[in-house]
Design an enzyme around this catalytic site. Structure first.
Site, mmCIF file in Angstrom:
data_model
loop_
_atom_site.group_PDB
_atom_site.id
_atom_site.type_symbol
_atom_site.label_atom_id
_atom_site.label_comp_id
_atom_site.label_asym_id
_atom_site.label_seq_id
_atom_site.Cartn_x
_atom_site.Cartn_y
_atom_site.Cartn_z
ATOM 1 N N SER A 227 -15.466 -31.603 -6.307
ATOM 2 C CA SER A 227 -14.874 -32.491 -5.290
ATOM 3 C C SER A 227 -15.112 -33.949 -5.663
ATOM 4 C CB SER A 227 -15.544 -32.198 -3.941
ATOM 5 O OG SER A 227 -15.358 -33.254 -3.029
ATOM 6 N N TYR B 75 -21.689 -31.238 2.718
ATOM 7 C CA TYR B 75 -20.635 -30.932 1.739
ATOM 8 C C TYR B 75 -20.899 -31.675 0.433
ATOM 9 C CZ TYR B 75 -15.769 -30.479 0.066
ATOM 10 O OH TYR B 75 -14.620 -30.210 -0.666
#
Ligand code: NAP
Ligand code: GCO
Length: 267
Positions: free
Chosen positions: A147, A160
């Protein structure tokens, strides 16, 4: 000597986790179009059935299984069943993932743990389950879906970002530990992609204007658009194919240039 066939996945078995829809579905579809046999899992029967139907619409006979990537017993049984019913897994894409957008000081430890469990422990458990057969077979490809948050932080995504930062380093460690067995482990770091996971960030506002975060991402992306799951297909095929056999421990950012760009000056 290089040949176009180096990009082919013909004869390969590819497992993409959490691939009933979204990024996983786009990657698995591209793999099927490149010749691979597709295996995918999701957390419940409804999602798996939905996925099988969606693949069928694309002309793909996908093998779908219910399996929670955080449950090691389920995962080990799942991999044994796939090896029996489909074949040894040549390509694993650790795609399954969740996000919880909560300010850190308001986030419960249980919520933090859940994100880490699915986004980091899950890829560990899946990779651990497939590597022995890859070693026995003499080759393997593992691709972890990282990510922007493997490199950058932002408000409300502490769990996250911690998981995706860890996934970047797990990728480099699998490369380091298993590269000698002709296993390549790389990551793909998508930018901001239009899927159900980011739908809340793109909601049209009550006054009809675009979500402030939507406008922010457009200003931060040189391509001045959100990515689509299909933007990840080519890079994913490359990392799953023989064309990338000497690429290992690399995170390939597919972000339209976000990580290179300071961002457009507000008007
Ligand atoms: P998505 O639309 O939310 O799809 C995620 C999939 O993973 C869903 O099918 C989900 O099932 C499944 N899943 C969740 N927990 C699972 C578990 N324990 N076991 C098995 N499957 C599970 O997400 P996406 O946008 O396609 O993202 C896919 C991956 O790319 C994720 O790892 C995400 O972090 C990463 N990523 C996304 C973006 C983006 O902008 N969209 C950018 C960078 C990275 P349910 O439907 O039951 O939740
Ligand atoms: C967020 C988004 C991002 C994307 C992706 C960016 O809330 O910032 O969900 O985290 O999902 O990970 O690469």
């Amino acid at each position: 000597m290089f040949s176009q066939n180096d990009f082919s996945l013909k004869g390969k078995v590819a497992l993409v986790t959490g691939a009933s829809y979204g990024i996983g579905f786009a990657i698995a579809t591209a793999y099927a179009k490149s010749g691979a046999t597709i295996v995918f899992n999701d957390v419940n029967e409804q999602l798996v059935e939905k996925g099988i139907a969606a693949y069928k619409e694309e002309g793909i006979e996908a093998h779908g299984y219910v399996c929670d990537v955080t449950n090691e017993e389920q995962v080990n049984a799942f991999i044994k069943q796939v090896e029996k019913e489909v074949g040894v897994i040549d390509i694993l894409v650790n795609n399954a993932g969740i996000i919880k957008r909560i300010p850190m000081t308001e986030m419960s430890a249980a919520d933090f743990r859940k994100v880490i469990d699915i986004d980091l422990n899950g890829p560990f458990i899946m990779a651990k389950a497939v590597i022995p057969s890859m070693i026995a077979k003499g080759h393997g490809k593992i691709i972890n879906i990282c990510s922007m948050m493997s490199e950058l932080g932002r408000e409300t995504v502490s769990a996250y970002a911690a998981a995706k930062g860890g996934l970047k380093m797990l990728t480099k460690n699998i490369c380091s530990e298993y590269g000698e067995f002709n296993i390549q482990c790389n990551g793909i770091g998508p930018g901001y992609i239009a899927t159900p996971q980011t739908a809340p960030l793109r909601e049209i506002q009550p006054d009809g204007s675009r979500h402030p975060f939507d406008q922010f991402i457009i200003a931060k992306t040189p391509a001045a658009r959100w990515g689509t799951p299909d933007d990840l297909a080519g890079p994913a095929v490359f990392l799953a194919s023989d064309a990338s056999n000497f690429v290992n421990g690399h995170i390939l950012y597919v972000d339209g240039g976000i990580l290179a760009y300071i961002g457009k000056q507000p008007k």
